[in-house]
Motif scaffolding. Sequence first.
Motif, PDB file in Angstrom:
ATOM      1  N   LYS A 172       4.982   7.038  54.650  1.00  0.00           N
ATOM      2  CA  LYS A 172       6.259   7.809  54.060  1.00  0.00           C
ATOM      3  C   LYS A 172       6.219   9.111  54.076  1.00  0.00           C
ATOM      4  O   LYS A 172       7.291   9.966  54.439  1.00  0.00           O
ATOM      5  CB  LYS A 172       6.777   6.903  52.821  1.00  0.00           C
ATOM      6  CG  LYS A 172       6.670   5.346  52.999  1.00  0.00           C
ATOM      7  CD  LYS A 172       7.231   4.660  51.783  1.00  0.00           C
ATOM      8  CE  LYS A 172       6.162   4.782  50.632  1.00  0.00           C
ATOM      9  NZ  LYS A 172       5.091   3.908  51.009  1.00  0.00           N
ATOM     10  N   GLU A 173       5.099   9.740  53.610  1.00  0.00           N
ATOM     11  CA  GLU A 173       5.068  11.174  53.190  1.00  0.00           C
ATOM     12  C   GLU A 173       5.072  11.818  54.368  1.00  0.00           C
ATOM     13  O   GLU A 173       5.738  12.941  54.740  1.00  0.00           O
ATOM     14  CB  GLU A 173       3.771  11.497  52.570  1.00  0.00           C
ATOM     15  CG  GLU A 173       4.087  12.677  51.719  1.00  0.00           C
ATOM     16  CD  GLU A 173       2.956  12.891  50.739  1.00  0.00           C
ATOM     17  OE1 GLU A 173       2.373  11.849  50.383  1.00  0.00           O
ATOM     18  OE2 GLU A 173       2.571  14.091  50.663  1.00  0.00           O
ATOM     19  N   LEU A 174       4.357  11.108  55.526  1.00  0.00           N
ATOM     20  CA  LEU A 174       4.564  11.969  57.000  1.00  0.00           C
ATOM     21  C   LEU A 174       5.794  12.039  57.262  1.00  0.00           C
ATOM     22  O   LEU A 174       6.295  12.948  57.921  1.00  0.00           O
ATOM     23  CB  LEU A 174       3.701  11.040  57.926  1.00  0.00           C
ATOM     24  CG  LEU A 174       2.111  11.180  57.793  1.00  0.00           C
ATOM     25  CD1 LEU A 174       1.517  10.493  58.874  1.00  0.00           C
ATOM     26  CD2 LEU A 174       1.731  12.709  58.032  1.00  0.00           C
ATOM     27  N   LEU A 236      11.662  13.657  47.007  1.00  0.00           N
ATOM     28  CA  LEU A 236      11.469  13.090  45.826  1.00  0.00           C
ATOM     29  C   LEU A 236      10.542  11.746  46.159  1.00  0.00           C
ATOM     30  O   LEU A 236      11.304  10.751  46.556  1.00  0.00           O
ATOM     31  CB  LEU A 236      13.020  12.768  45.018  1.00  0.00           C
ATOM     32  CG  LEU A 236      13.535  13.918  44.432  1.00  0.00           C
ATOM     33  CD1 LEU A 236      14.835  13.256  43.641  1.00  0.00           C
ATOM     34  CD2 LEU A 236      12.757  14.698  43.762  1.00  0.00           C
ATOM     35  N   ASP A 237       9.466  11.864  45.887  1.00  0.00           N
ATOM     36  CA  ASP A 237       8.462  10.753  46.249  1.00  0.00           C
ATOM     37  C   ASP A 237       8.362   9.755  44.916  1.00  0.00           C
ATOM     38  O   ASP A 237       8.583  10.295  43.961  1.00  0.00           O
ATOM     39  CB  ASP A 237       7.174  11.326  46.293  1.00  0.00           C
ATOM     40  CG  ASP A 237       6.376  10.219  47.378  1.00  0.00           C
ATOM     41  OD1 ASP A 237       6.729   9.133  47.852  1.00  0.00           O
ATOM     42  OD2 ASP A 237       5.248  10.780  47.962  1.00  0.00           O
ATOM     43  N   GLU A 238       8.262   8.375  45.339  1.00  0.00           N
ATOM     44  CA  GLU A 238       8.175   7.479  44.303  1.00  0.00           C
ATOM     45  C   GLU A 238       9.545   7.572  43.281  1.00  0.00           C
ATOM     46  O   GLU A 238       9.581   7.412  42.172  1.00  0.00           O
ATOM     47  CB  GLU A 238       6.970   7.649  43.334  1.00  0.00           C
ATOM     48  CG  GLU A 238       5.584   8.106  43.955  1.00  0.00           C
ATOM     49  CD  GLU A 238       5.124   6.908  44.685  1.00  0.00           C
ATOM     50  OE1 GLU A 238       5.591   5.915  44.933  1.00  0.00           O
ATOM     51  OE2 GLU A 238       3.955   7.025  45.543  1.00  0.00           O
ATOM     52  N   ILE A 239      10.508   7.519  44.005  1.00  0.00           N
ATOM     53  CA  ILE A 239      11.764   7.644  43.218  1.00  0.00           C
ATOM     54  C   ILE A 239      12.242   6.463  42.488  1.00  0.00           C
ATOM     55  O   ILE A 239      12.762   6.417  41.404  1.00  0.00           O
ATOM     56  CB  ILE A 239      13.000   7.890  44.286  1.00  0.00           C
ATOM     57  CG1 ILE A 239      14.157   8.414  43.359  1.00  0.00           C
ATOM     58  CG2 ILE A 239      13.603   6.694  45.022  1.00  0.00           C
ATOM     59  CD1 ILE A 239      15.141   9.258  44.068  1.00  0.00           C
TER      60      ILE A 239
HETATM   61 MG   LIG Z   1       3.543   8.565  49.617  1.00  0.00          MG
END
Ligand SMILES: [Mg+2]
Length: 474
Positions: A172-174, A236-239
Motif C-alpha cells: 500500500k505504501e508503494l 495518511l497511513d493506517e487511517i
Molecule cells: Mg504500510
Amino acid sequence: MVVDDERNMRLSLETVMADEGYRVRTVESAEEGLRLLAEQEFFMVITDARLGGMSGYDFLGRVKARWPGLPVLIITAYATPKLAVEAIKAGAMDYLAKPFAPEELIHAVQRCAERYRLLSENEALRARAEAPASVDQIIGDSPGIRELRQLIRTVAPTNATVLILGESGTGKELVAGALHQLSLRAARRYVRINCAAIPETLLESELFGHEKGAFTGALRQKAGRVEEADGGTIFLDEIGDMSRPLQAKLLRFLEDGSFSRVGGTQELSVDVRLIAATNRDIIEAIREGHFREDLYHRLNVVQFRPPPLRERGDDVLVLGDHFLRQFSAALNKPLAGFSPPAQRLLRDHHWPGNVRELRNVIERAVILELTREIQPSTLPDFQLELRLRKVVPEPAGSGVQPTGDFSLEDAVLAYERDLIVRTLEEKHYNLAKAADQLKITRHALRYRVNRLNIRLTPASEEPEDNPGRGDFSR
Ligand SMILES: [Mg+2]
Ligand SMILES: Nc1ncnc2c1ncn2[C@@H]1O[C@H](COP(=O)(O)OP(=O)(O)OP(=O)(O)O)[C@@H](O)[C@H]1O
C-alpha cells in the motif's frame, strides 16, 4: 554573509573567518544583504548594529520574518545589557560587543555552522525516509499487479483522493508513493503520517499544527504537516486508527482544504492531495462505529486494492527472484536462484504477511544458504507456522465430517449447532438479527439454543489478543 558599512571591519571579519576555512561574502548595507539573501543560501549572517540606511536591528527583523531558521549574529560598539537582551529576543543567535577577540567570533560562527549542519542533516534524513517509490518499483506480472500499475498511471495525474485497502505487506505504501511520483505534484513535498504510530492526543497537532500555549508543552507555535505538504501530497497511513473526533476535523479539511491549528481561531487553508491507507476491514470498522461512514465516502473517490500475494500466482517467484538478487548483491553472495523443491514451497505457502513476509524469508535464506541455490532447508517450516497460527479454535461441535463414525442425527445436530453459533457471533449475539438471518422466529431460535446448550454470552468477552484488527484473510 557579513553586513558592515565600515570597510576595515568587513576586511578583518573576512580574514579571520577565511583563515578558519569559511567562505565569506561581504556587503555594505542591509538592503544589499536582503537582495543577496534572496539569491543565495547562507548558513549565517553577521551584521553590525549600526549601518547607514536600514539599521542592523531592522535588518534582523526582516531576516527573521523571511528566513526564520537563519542564524544572525549582531556586532555592536554600543553594547548595553538591555540592547543585548532585545537583540536575542528579536531572534539574534548571538551578540558580540566590540572590541572582541577573534576566538570569540570564531566560537560564535562555529555554533551557527553546527546548527546549520544539524538542520540540513535532519532535512536530508527526512527527505530520504519519505522518498516516495516509483511505479517501476512495483514488481509483478500477474494481471492484478499489471492492472494496479495501469490504474496508478491513470489516477496519479488527477487530484482525486485515493483510498488504499489491503492486507498488511501488500504494498500500500508503494502505491501511495508511486501516485505522488507520477502526479503533477511530484516536485513538491510528499508527507507521510502514520496515524497508528503517533499518540492520539498528538496526532491532531502533528497534522494541523498548534498555537503557542494550546496545551501543556506547546511552548511555541508549530505549523502542521498539512502546511508542509502545501502544493504536494499527504499520505495518511493506517487511517483506520484515527480517533473519531479527528476524523470529523479531517472531513472538514477535505471539504475545502481549510483548517485551524490546535488552540487557534484563524482559518488557514492549503492545497494538498490526500491519499489514505489502512489494513483494517474498514466496512467492519464503520459497522462497529469506529469509522465515520461519511469520511469513508469522501476518501473513497478512487479505491486501490493491491491483491494478497497468494492471489498473484507466479509473482511469488518473480518477487522472490527480485529480492534474491537484491540481497545477494547487498550481502555479496552470488546465488543462482531457487531449487525446484524450494520454488514449490514458495508457491504453495499462504503468505499471511504478503510481500513483506516474502522479503524477510528471502533475506534470511540468502544469509543461511551454503549451496549455489536456495534449498528448502533454508526456508522456514511453513507447515509448522501454519499450525502455530491456528490459535483460533474451530466453533464447538464443528466436527462435520461427511464420513467417519458420526450418525446422521449427530452430524445434523453438530451442523445445526455450528451454524447457529456462527450466526450468533456474526450478529454479536443479537437474537432477533440472528433469527432473521436463519429465517426462523426468535422463539424457535431460543428453543434450539437451549436444546443445543449454546452459551448466549459472546466468547469475545474473554480477552482477544488482537482486538479490533480486521483480518482480511478470514
Ligand atoms: Mg504500510
Ligand atoms: N509489488 C511489489 N514489488 C516490490 N516490492 C514490494 C511490492 N509490494 C510490496 N513490496 C515491498 O514489501 C514491503 C511491504 O510493503 P508496504 O510497506 O508497501 O506494505 P503495506 O501494504 O503498506 O503494509 P502494512 O499494511 O503492514 O503497512 C516493502 O518493503 C515493499 O517495498
